[in-house]
Design a protein around this motif. Structure first.
Motif, PDB file in Angstrom:
ATOM      1  N   UNK A  85      -1.940 -11.881  -4.782  1.00 20.74           N
ATOM      2  CA  UNK A  85      -2.178 -12.558  -3.534  1.00 20.74           C
ATOM      3  C   UNK A  85      -2.856 -11.866  -2.563  1.00 20.74           C
ATOM      4  N   UNK A  86      -2.033 -10.760  -2.228  1.00 19.24           N
ATOM      5  CA  UNK A  86      -2.427  -9.770  -1.380  1.00 19.24           C
ATOM      6  C   UNK A  86      -3.714  -8.772  -1.511  1.00 19.24           C
TER       7      UNK A  86
ATOM      8  N   UNK B   8      -8.194  -2.300  -8.115  1.00 22.45           N
ATOM      9  CA  UNK B   8      -8.917  -1.686  -7.465  1.00 22.45           C
ATOM     10  C   UNK B   8      -8.956  -2.098  -5.856  1.00 22.45           C
ATOM     11  N   UNK B   9      -8.535  -3.147  -5.628  1.00 28.34           N
ATOM     12  CA  UNK B   9      -8.426  -3.436  -4.331  1.00 28.34           C
ATOM     13  C   UNK B   9      -7.236  -2.864  -3.518  1.00 28.34           C
TER      14      UNK B   9
ATOM     15  N   UNK C  52       0.653  -1.257   0.039  1.00 28.84           N
ATOM     16  CA  UNK C  52      -0.075  -0.018  -0.052  1.00 28.84           C
ATOM     17  C   UNK C  52       0.900   1.251   0.008  1.00 28.84           C
ATOM     18  N   UNK C  53       1.884   1.436   0.875  1.00 34.02           N
ATOM     19  CA  UNK C  53       2.665   2.446   0.893  1.00 34.02           C
ATOM     20  C   UNK C  53       3.509   2.589  -0.413  1.00 34.02           C
ATOM     21  N   UNK C  54       4.022   1.618  -0.973  1.00 34.59           N
ATOM     22  CA  UNK C  54       4.647   1.771  -2.270  1.00 34.59           C
ATOM     23  C   UNK C  54       3.698   2.312  -3.602  1.00 34.59           C
TER      24      UNK C  54
ATOM     25  N   UNK D  76     -15.379   4.928 -12.479  1.00 33.82           N
ATOM     26  CA  UNK D  76     -16.713   4.641 -11.395  1.00 33.82           C
ATOM     27  C   UNK D  76     -16.243   3.832 -10.359  1.00 33.82           C
ATOM     28  N   UNK D  77     -15.306   2.836 -10.628  1.00 32.36           N
ATOM     29  CA  UNK D  77     -14.754   1.897  -9.337  1.00 32.36           C
ATOM     30  C   UNK D  77     -14.248   2.852  -8.351  1.00 32.36           C
TER      31      UNK D  77
END
Length: 199
Positions: A55-56, A61-62, A22-24, A121-122
């Motif tokens: 995998x994570x 979008x996630x 996430x930080x990257x 939209x997402x």
């Protein structure tokens, strides 16, 4: 019995990897904008391959949802649970101003994602969820301040929360993000809400 604070919760390896990814991604968006986000480079930047990233975070979008959650956590960190409702609201506004000054990448990422969400939209759904949670928090603060007699009782808390959010969100856009303009906007919000302290 010792009164020492309990140690922070131990994070799992999975949580550490998710946070690193996430930080990257957050840093890539801050540096290059949304269009510059490359998941393969995000994975490589933390020593993982693209399959491990998926995998994570099975989808881009996630991963973006994780980035938005991280940025909103930085905003949530400006909410102090102690003091009167007026103090909490005043301190929130001042802490957000300090956050945008000290961590400009938070504003850069949120501004970038807000602009992009108009065409995606997402992403618009993700941003709407984050802003709805923020508006609920602000509305609660405003309601408590009105009950304490700090704010006029006839103010519509949803409208005032929306105005505060619009003002703060505009401070993340490149065309309005200047230290002087930000300080003036925050000072005016405090005056309008009757939150200027004598300190």
């Amino acid at each position: 019995m010792s009164s020492a604070a309990s140690p922070p919760p131990v994070r799992s390896r999975k949580e550490d990897r998710e946070q690193a990814l996430v930080l990257a991604a957050f840093n890539q968006i801050a540096d290059r904008g949304f269009e510059g986000l490359r998941t393969r480079e995000v994975a490589a930047g933390v020593g993982l391959n693209i399959a491990t990233l998926h995998y994570y975070f099975p989808t881009k979008e996630a991963l973006i949802r994780g980035v938005v959650a991280h940025a909103m956590d930085r905003f949530r960190s400006t909410l102090a649970p102690h003091g009167s409702p007026a103090d909490q609201l005043r301190n929130h506004l001042r802490a957000v101003r300090k956050l945008l000054r000290d961590e400009p990448e938070v504003g850069a990422v949120m501004g970038e994602l807000a602009l992009r969400s108009a065409r995606d939209p997402s992403l618009a759904r993700i941003m709407a969820e984050a802003f709805q949670a923020w508006q609920r928090t602000l509305r609660g603060l405003l309601q408590r301040a009105a009950r304490d007699g700090v704010l006029a009782r006839d103010l519509d808390n949803d409208d005032v929360a929306a105005l505060i959010m619009a003002t703060l969100t505009s401070m993340t856009l490149p065309s309005t993000a200047s230290a002087d303009r930000t300080d003036r906007a925050f000072r005016q919000l405090e005056r309008w809400l009757g939150l200027r302290s004598s300190k």
